[in-house]
Write an enzyme that holds these catalytic residues in place. Structure first.
Site, PDB file in Angstrom:
ATOM      1  N   PHE A   1     -11.156  -4.464  11.268  1.00  0.00           N
ATOM      2  CA  PHE A   1     -11.939  -4.473  10.015  1.00  0.00           C
ATOM      3  C   PHE A   1     -11.514  -4.764   8.422  1.00  0.00           C
ATOM      4  O   PHE A   1     -12.535  -4.578   8.064  1.00  0.00           O
ATOM      5  CB  PHE A   1     -12.498  -2.402  10.301  1.00  0.00           C
ATOM      6  CG  PHE A   1     -11.374  -1.950   9.830  1.00  0.00           C
ATOM      7  CD1 PHE A   1     -10.835  -1.160   8.469  1.00  0.00           C
ATOM      8  CD2 PHE A   1     -10.629  -0.693  10.743  1.00  0.00           C
ATOM      9  CE1 PHE A   1     -10.058  -0.418   7.992  1.00  0.00           C
ATOM     10  CE2 PHE A   1      -9.759  -0.231  10.532  1.00  0.00           C
ATOM     11  CZ  PHE A   1      -8.972  -0.364   9.026  1.00  0.00           C
ATOM     12  N   TYR A  36       0.953  -1.105  -0.307  1.00  0.00           N
ATOM     13  CA  TYR A  36      -0.083  -0.385  -0.220  1.00  0.00           C
ATOM     14  C   TYR A  36       0.590   1.356  -0.111  1.00  0.00           C
ATOM     15  O   TYR A  36       0.042   2.226  -0.184  1.00  0.00           O
ATOM     16  CB  TYR A  36      -0.624   0.016   0.981  1.00  0.00           C
ATOM     17  CG  TYR A  36      -2.122  -0.939   0.929  1.00  0.00           C
ATOM     18  CD1 TYR A  36      -2.791  -0.986   0.297  1.00  0.00           C
ATOM     19  CD2 TYR A  36      -1.814  -2.669   1.508  1.00  0.00           C
ATOM     20  CE1 TYR A  36      -4.079  -1.529  -0.443  1.00  0.00           C
ATOM     21  CE2 TYR A  36      -3.337  -3.448   1.429  1.00  0.00           C
ATOM     22  CZ  TYR A  36      -3.717  -2.916   0.481  1.00  0.00           C
ATOM     23  OH  TYR A  36      -4.835  -4.348   0.733  1.00  0.00           O
TER      24      TYR A  36
END
Length: 417
Positions: free
Chosen positions: A417, A123
């Site tokens: 999450f 990322y």
């Protein structure tokens, strides 16, 4: 690339989610786990990459609110469920999904995107910087003792059904959110994230248990107030020398030092156990200042929350700064070019402005470094020492680093999450 990107339709969710699971090892989820994530999935913020009728890529985002230095809770996209089928590597699927996703985040007026990375190497090229860490511990409670602060004995602890005290525990959690950067203000549905209790979550341990700490004379109907809670499981085990049970800590929050210490002392004192295992603690966990032997706490630190500034000006205006600063950044951001250029940040503990400027730059860095420093857990001076921030005006690194670095608690993400 021959694949087509489109928003996730509700009828396609099961196929989309199965593709995500396959990319992460292929183990099927239990029905209740699938239902939990299906309920939380925001289809209009979720993307599927399709090659004909086959789903070959997934990406989603949650509508989050995250605390930043100064205590403000700001909108952020919680990027999640990102996968690409192994049959479609090196075709630009991931890049196209990240492009579409960040464009969508910007159109919604959200200045931040955040994620936890299965593979950190992925990322950075999309502008995400490592902004917070989490710590795990394996505490030998047969050898480690606690020294608790005054007031600890004034609290009352009691077992409670986790569901029965969920509302009061969430009230404690909500009080904590502005105090520590990186915490998520839990929106409806997310109060269940730490309540899941399937066999997979138990891993051979007991069902989820909860103990609450109460202060007598508080605001409750019986003259008490819940000021902390611990959720945990216990796992029985026996060795040649007797009981070797484990306390698996799931979550612990408290509004003051006495309640915090009382809950930790309770965990240390559970009968027939010899170890506390916790996988998600802040790196500045206060209990570490109470233990008698830090070496027998089995501490390990791992990367956790990655932050991406989608709107540099809005993001830098949203937080406060430890010391007055006036600095011009030259920002590099090839993936979101609207952020590129010079930005003048003027801020102090009361607030900040950040606007475009034609003035000479004091520091040069990429948006990735801004994301890394944003929550105040990593100093710009440290990034400069690594060559990731370039000083163009003498003294600018020290000035900006002092302002950016958090004056309070270290940033921390309380759950995934």
């Amino acid at each position: 690339m021959t694949t087509e990107l489109r928003a996730l339709g509700k009828d396609d969710w099961n196929v989309w989610y199965d593709n995500f699971l396959r990319a992460f090892g292929g183990s099927p989820d239990l029905a209740e786990e699938r239902e939990f994530w299906q309920t939380l999935t925001e289809c209009d913020r979720s993307i599927g990459a399709w090659d004909g009728d086959q789903c070959v890529g997934t990406a989603a985002a949650f509508d989050f609110r995250i605390s930043v230095p100064g205590g403000t809770v700001v909108p952020a996209a919680g990027v999640t469920m990102v996968s690409v089928a192994a049959t479609h590597r090196r075709r630009g699927v991931l890049t196209s999904m990240m492009r579409r996703q960040l464009d969508d985040v910007r159109s919604r007026g959200e200045s931040l995107a955040v994620l936890t990375a299965s593979e950190p190497v992925i990322y950075g090229r999309f502008g995400y910087g490592l902004a917070s860490h989490r710590m795990s511990a394996e505490i030998d409670t047969t050898r480690v003792r606690l020294s608790v602060p005054p007031g600890t004995d004034d609290l009352r602890l009691r077992y409670a059904n986790p569901a029965d005290v969920l509302d009061v525990c969430e009230a404690v959690y909500a009080r904590r959110v502005p105090e520590r950067p990186g915490m998520l203000a839990r929106r409806p549905g997310w109060e269940q994230v730490e309540m899941r209790d399937s066999d997979r979550h138990r891993d051979g341990a007991s069902p989820l248990q909860c103990v609450v700490a109460e202060r007598i004379g508080g605001g409750g109907g019986d003259g008490s107030e819940v000021v902390g809670y611990a959720r945990f499981r216990t796992k029985s085990d026996w060795g040649p020398g007797g009981a070797e049970g484990v306390v698996a800590l799931s979550a612990l929050e408290a509004v003051d030092p006495a309640a915090h210490a009382a809950l930790w002392r309770f965990l240390f004192d559970i009968d027939l156990t010899s170890k506390i295992v916790a996988h998600r603690l802040p790196v500045d966990e206060p209990a570490l200042h109470l233990v008698s032997d830090i070496r027998r706490c089995g501490l390990r630190v791992k990367d956790d929350l990655y932050v991406r500034l989608v709107d540099v000006g809005a993001a830098l205006r949203a937080r406060t700064y430890q010391a007055p600063l006036d600095v011009v950044f030259e920002v590099e951001d090839s993936f979101c070019p609207w952020n590129e250029g010079r930005w003048r940040l003027t801020g102090d503990p009361k607030g900040a402005t950040c606007e475009r400027t034609a003035d000479a730059a004091d520091l040069s860095l990429s948006v990735r470094e801004l994301g890394t420093a944003y929550l105040g857990g990593v100093s710009l001076a440290s990034l400069a020492a690594a060559g990731r921030v370039r000083e163009l005006r003498q003294g600018a690194v020290a000035e900006a680093s002092t302002g950016f670095f958090a004056a309070g608690l270290a940033p921390w993400l309380p759950h995934g999450f």
